[in-house]
Write an enzyme that holds these catalytic residues in place. Structure first.
Site, PDB file in Angstrom:
ATOM      1  CG  ASP A   1      -6.230   6.972  -2.655  1.00  0.00           C
ATOM      2  OD1 ASP A   1      -7.216   7.877  -2.818  1.00  0.00           O
ATOM      3  OD2 ASP A   1      -5.595   6.181  -3.458  1.00  0.00           O
TER       4      ASP A   1
ATOM      5  CD  GLU B   1     -11.526   6.355  -6.417  1.00  0.00           C
ATOM      6  OE1 GLU B   1     -11.002   7.177  -7.421  1.00  0.00           O
ATOM      7  OE2 GLU B   1     -10.938   5.319  -5.796  1.00  0.00           O
ATOM      8  CD  GLU B   2      -8.456   3.360  -4.165  1.00  0.00           C
ATOM      9  OE1 GLU B   2      -8.082   3.104  -5.474  1.00  0.00           O
ATOM     10  OE2 GLU B   2      -7.999   4.302  -3.600  1.00  0.00           O
TER      11      GLU B   2
ATOM     12  CG  ASP C   1      -9.391  10.492  -4.601  1.00  0.00           C
ATOM     13  OD1 ASP C   1      -8.516  10.201  -3.608  1.00  0.00           O
ATOM     14  OD2 ASP C   1      -9.600   9.854  -5.390  1.00  0.00           O
TER      15      ASP C   1
ATOM     16  CG  ASP D   1     -13.076   2.597  -1.682  1.00  0.00           C
ATOM     17  OD1 ASP D   1     -13.399   3.839  -1.700  1.00  0.00           O
ATOM     18  OD2 ASP D   1     -12.616   1.738  -2.560  1.00  0.00           O
TER      19      ASP D   1
HETATM   20 ZN   LIG Z   1      -8.348   8.010  -4.250  1.00  0.00          ZN
END
Ligand SMILES: [Zn+2]
Length: 398
Positions: free
Chosen positions: A136, A169-170, A192, A77
């Site tokens: 990212d 994750e964000e 990451d 994501d």
């Molecule tokens: Zn990240």
């Protein structure tokens, strides 16, 4: 597909994560990339492949080298801080170190983004200045996929591997979307973000803080000594916090109080904060300090009009990683062997790996990817650094 082609393909998927959902990924679009990754992992000969209800993709590669299995983790994501729709990446070959015009009138300057100086001479991938890039963490995914492909297609032996691509994750739930109980490995690495020389095994301790104020609403014409304007009390509280402990004033290992929102009326007000520090004792002190400020305000009014509640969100992984320091040494020796520069950087945030480390006792440092200015329209990746990432992962799994 080579490394760049992989990357360009992954960033063409719109995978912005928004608000946490109970038993699904935050956005239905995220599943499209999950399906793509499942297909590609199958093509590479992965086993036990599945997509769970959150869209997290899992694959196992048994390997011929008898060693403890290892997990490689990246997230699919992207941050909602900038649009991730219709990303228009552009490759700049042999970057000349000057300001970059992303599109008409939108310039990424070396003055605003000094990290550009470090990638002079590299091939870069930039945006058109209207969306984020998605490096990212699609740079992390591309690096892992390319390393795997190189090893598998050239029939080289590798150690047993688990590849995990997470969603959301964000928005802080990437790690909790992993079925940790089903993993064969006992440790791993997240791949990451950030400069490729970064090895991260320290992150913030983090709390959220909710401040509620109950005011007393009186007609302003006759308010003297009677009105308690909740908004003013909230502002007084805010001003009692250390002025220079804000994100915009702090760096490296300096902690902060960050005001996320302040809403309300004279009757009632609510402020939301996050508090961060690498040192857990200091984080607790910062919480106590805020509560003491609220107590002083309450004392001055003679009743409890302001309430401060704090809740721990995540913790620094360092304490646990220190007990398994060989997994940091393993990476350092690879950097040295490859002749790559490395540095330990204390992350000013959390990582999926930190949550796995602290809450699942699954040590999981983070490795850089060559992605810069993440979460914004000026995001870019260095292809040269991503190539280094591929070499690092290849050494790690061979
Ligand atoms: Zn990240």
């Amino acid at each position: 597909m080579n490394l760049v082609e992989k990357f360009l393909k992954y960033v063409s998927f719109e995978t912005t994560s928004y608000e946490v959902k109970e038993d699904r990924a935050s956005s239905d679009l995220e599943y499209l990339l999950s399906e793509e990754m499942k297909k590609e992992l199958e093509e590479l000969g992965g086993q036990d492949i599945y997509i769970n209800k959150f869209g997290t993709v899992y694959a196992y590669f048994p390997g011929e080298i008898e060693r403890e299995p290892l997990a490689l983790i990246a997230h699919m994501d992207t941050s909602s801080q900038a649009s991730g729709k219709d990303v228009k990446p552009r490759i700049i070959k042999n970057y000349d170190g000057k300001d970059i015009e992303l599109s008409k009138g939108i310039v990424m300057s070396t003055k605003d983004f000094p990290s550009l100086k470090d990638v002079k001479g590299d091939d870069l991938i930039v945006t058109d200045g209207k969306t984020l890039l998605g490096g990212d963490d699609k740079a992390g995914i591309a690096i892992i996929m390319q390393a795997l492909e190189n090893i598998i297609k050239s029939n080289k032996k590798h150690i047993p591997l688990e590849v995990i691509f997470t969603t959301d994750e964000e928005i802080g739930v990437g790690a909790s979307h992993i079925d940790v109980d089903r993993l064969k490995s006992k440790y791993g690495y997240t791949v990451d973000g950030g400069d490729i020389k970064n090895i991260n095994y320290e992150n913030f301790n983090a709390s959220s803080m909710t401040v509620t104020v109950k005011g007393r609403s009186i007609h302003p014409g006759s308010a003297k000594d009677k009105m308690i304007n909740a908004l003013n009390v909230a502002i007084d509280f805010h001003n009692s916090l250390p002025r220079y402990m804000r994100p915009e004033d702090t760096e490296l290992r300096e902690g902060f109080y960050h005001l996320l929102s302040l809403n309300g009326s004279e009757d009632e007000a609510k402020a939301l904060y996050i508090i961060r520090d690498h040192d857990f004792n200091k984080l607790e002190f910062m919480e106590d300090y805020a509560k003491l400020a609220a107590k002083r305000i309450n004392d001055s009014y003679g009743s409890e009009i302001i309430k401060v509640e704090t809740k721990l969100s995540y913790k620094n992984m360092k304490e646990i990683i220190d007990k398994h320091y060989e997994i940091v040494e393993q990476i350092v020796s690879i950097y040295k062997e490859l002749g790559y520069e490395y540095q330990f950087e204390a992350v000013r945030g959390g990582t999926d790996g930190a949550e796995l480390t602290v809450f699942n006792n699954f040590p999981c440092p983070n490795l850089g990817t060559g992605d810069f200015n993440c979460h914004g329209r000026f995001e870019y990746v260095s292809i040269n650094q991503m190539e280094k990432g591929v070499n690092i992962i290849k050494k790690l799994i061979q």
